[in-house]
Design an enzyme around this catalytic site. Structure first.
Site, PDB file in Angstrom:
ATOM      1  N   ASP A   1      11.369  -4.592  -9.164  1.00  0.00           N
ATOM      2  CA  ASP A   1      12.263  -5.744  -9.631  1.00  0.00           C
ATOM      3  C   ASP A   1      13.179  -5.217 -10.478  1.00  0.00           C
ATOM      4  OD1 ASP A   1      12.859  -8.318 -10.762  1.00  0.00           O
ATOM      5  OD2 ASP A   1      10.737  -9.261 -10.394  1.00  0.00           O
TER       6      ASP A   1
ATOM      7  N   ASP B   1      -2.711  -0.857  -8.296  1.00  0.00           N
ATOM      8  CA  ASP B   1      -1.645  -0.598  -7.311  1.00  0.00           C
ATOM      9  C   ASP B   1      -0.864  -1.643  -7.135  1.00  0.00           C
ATOM     10  OD1 ASP B   1      -0.060   0.563  -5.380  1.00  0.00           O
ATOM     11  OD2 ASP B   1      -1.604   0.531  -3.819  1.00  0.00           O
TER      12      ASP B   1
ATOM     13  N   THR C   1       3.079   3.758   3.986  1.00  0.00           N
ATOM     14  CA  THR C   1       2.638   4.809   5.055  1.00  0.00           C
ATOM     15  C   THR C   1       2.476   3.844   6.424  1.00  0.00           C
ATOM     16  OG1 THR C   1       0.645   4.333   3.794  1.00  0.00           O
ATOM     17  CG2 THR C   1       1.497   6.650   4.203  1.00  0.00           C
TER      18      THR C   1
ATOM     19  N   ARG D   1     -10.141   1.205   4.244  1.00  0.00           N
ATOM     20  CA  ARG D   1     -11.126   0.668   5.226  1.00  0.00           C
ATOM     21  C   ARG D   1     -11.974   1.789   6.216  1.00  0.00           C
ATOM     22  NH1 ARG D   1      -5.888  -2.214   8.046  1.00  0.00           N
ATOM     23  NH2 ARG D   1      -5.011  -0.340   6.492  1.00  0.00           N
TER      24      ARG D   1
ATOM     25  N   LYS E   1       2.596  -1.833  -7.077  1.00  0.00           N
ATOM     26  CA  LYS E   1       3.809  -1.513  -6.176  1.00  0.00           C
ATOM     27  C   LYS E   1       5.045  -2.202  -6.802  1.00  0.00           C
ATOM     28  CE  LYS E   1       1.601   0.245  -1.986  1.00  0.00           C
ATOM     29  NZ  LYS E   1       0.335  -0.240  -2.029  1.00  0.00           N
TER      30      LYS E   1
ATOM     31  N   LYS F   1      -9.529   1.813  -7.067  1.00  0.00           N
ATOM     32  CA  LYS F   1      -8.232   1.202  -6.739  1.00  0.00           C
ATOM     33  C   LYS F   1      -8.152  -0.236  -6.788  1.00  0.00           C
ATOM     34  CE  LYS F   1      -5.235   1.388  -3.295  1.00  0.00           C
ATOM     35  NZ  LYS F   1      -4.456   0.129  -3.200  1.00  0.00           N
TER      36      LYS F   1
END
Ligand code: C5P
Length: 229
Positions: A64, A59, A112, A203, A61, A32
């Site tokens: 607009d 990714d 999240t 992570r 996101k 990703k």
């Protein structure tokens, strides 16, 4: 259901860092690319990786006006990206008519990192779970391929939208992530058993001193439960 796709988040600042991670997980093909790396390196290296056989989840996101998002989606499709994200809160006009043949598009329901308290501060009533379910319904009606959601909402979304892609981030195992900003987390096993089709791993994997060992742990956890669902 097949084994879910595992997207390793290349949350690093430079092309060299990204390629060194990709080489460490040499048998893994799904990565990703998010805002940090894409801002640093632009589309060129990403297109090269795709031509070399890697599968990329871009990714960004997007959020607009509908015209701008639709044109940005055209550029993302031209790159050969497999999966990308738009914010479901962009409104129906923004998320409908985005469907593309070669590119899967999923709606971000609620980050999240946000909790029910956060959404109340924005003046929205109800729980984070209500918010996510409502967003998932809008994504379905808009003709998107699925959603990004947390473990908490995955079983309900699977029920109301059986063919949906459900991308679950906030995956955690092993040592705690320093300064963790994820509010709604899941272990790899919980996400798979709840019906996720795609897991995003950042992570808990790339922040570990021995990433190869962490990768082996992750794959064993996913395998151990994939048969059960
Ligand atoms: O490091 P960690 O596992 O928390 O990484 C999560 C990754 O998933 C980050 O790249 C983040 O941008 C992404 N993501 C997320 N929440 C979403 C959508 C994507 O954390 N709702």
């Amino acid at each position: 259901m097949n084994r879910p796709k595992i997207w390793i988040a290349l949350d690093v600042p430079a092309r060299g860092d990204a390629e060194s991670l990709m080489n460490k997980f040499s048998s893994h093909r799904q990565f990703k690319v998010g805002l940090e790396l894409f801002t640093a390196i632009g589309p060129g290296p990403v297109i090269e990786w795709i031509r070399q056989g890697w599968e990329i989840f871009l990714d960004l996101k997007l959020h607009d006006i509908p015209h701008t998002v639709s044109r940005a989606i055209n550029r993302i499709e031209e790159m050969g990206v497999s999966l990308t994200t738009v914010h479901a809160t962009g409104g129906m006009a923004m998320i409908e008519a985005l469907s593309r043949e070669q590119l899967a598009i999923v709606g971000v329901t609620l980050l999240t990192s946000l909790s029910t308290d956060d959404i109340h501060q924005m003046g929205i009533t109800g729980t984070s779970q209500d918010f996510v379910i409502n967003a998932a319904q809008r994504c379905k009606h808009a003709g998107l391929d699925g959603v990004v959601a947390s473990l908490d909402e995955t079983p309900r979304i699977r029920e109301l939208w059986p063919e949906s892609r459900i991308v679950v981030p906030g995956i955690r195992w092993g040592a705690a992530v320093p300064g963790d900003d994820q509010e709604r987390i899941a272990t790899p096993q919980q996400a798979v058993l709840a019906g996720a089709t795609d897991l995003v791993i950042g992570r808990s994997l790339i922040g570990r001193p021995d990433v190869v060992q962490a990768y082996q742990e992750l794959m064993a956890m996913v395998e151990s439960v994939s048969e059960e669902r």
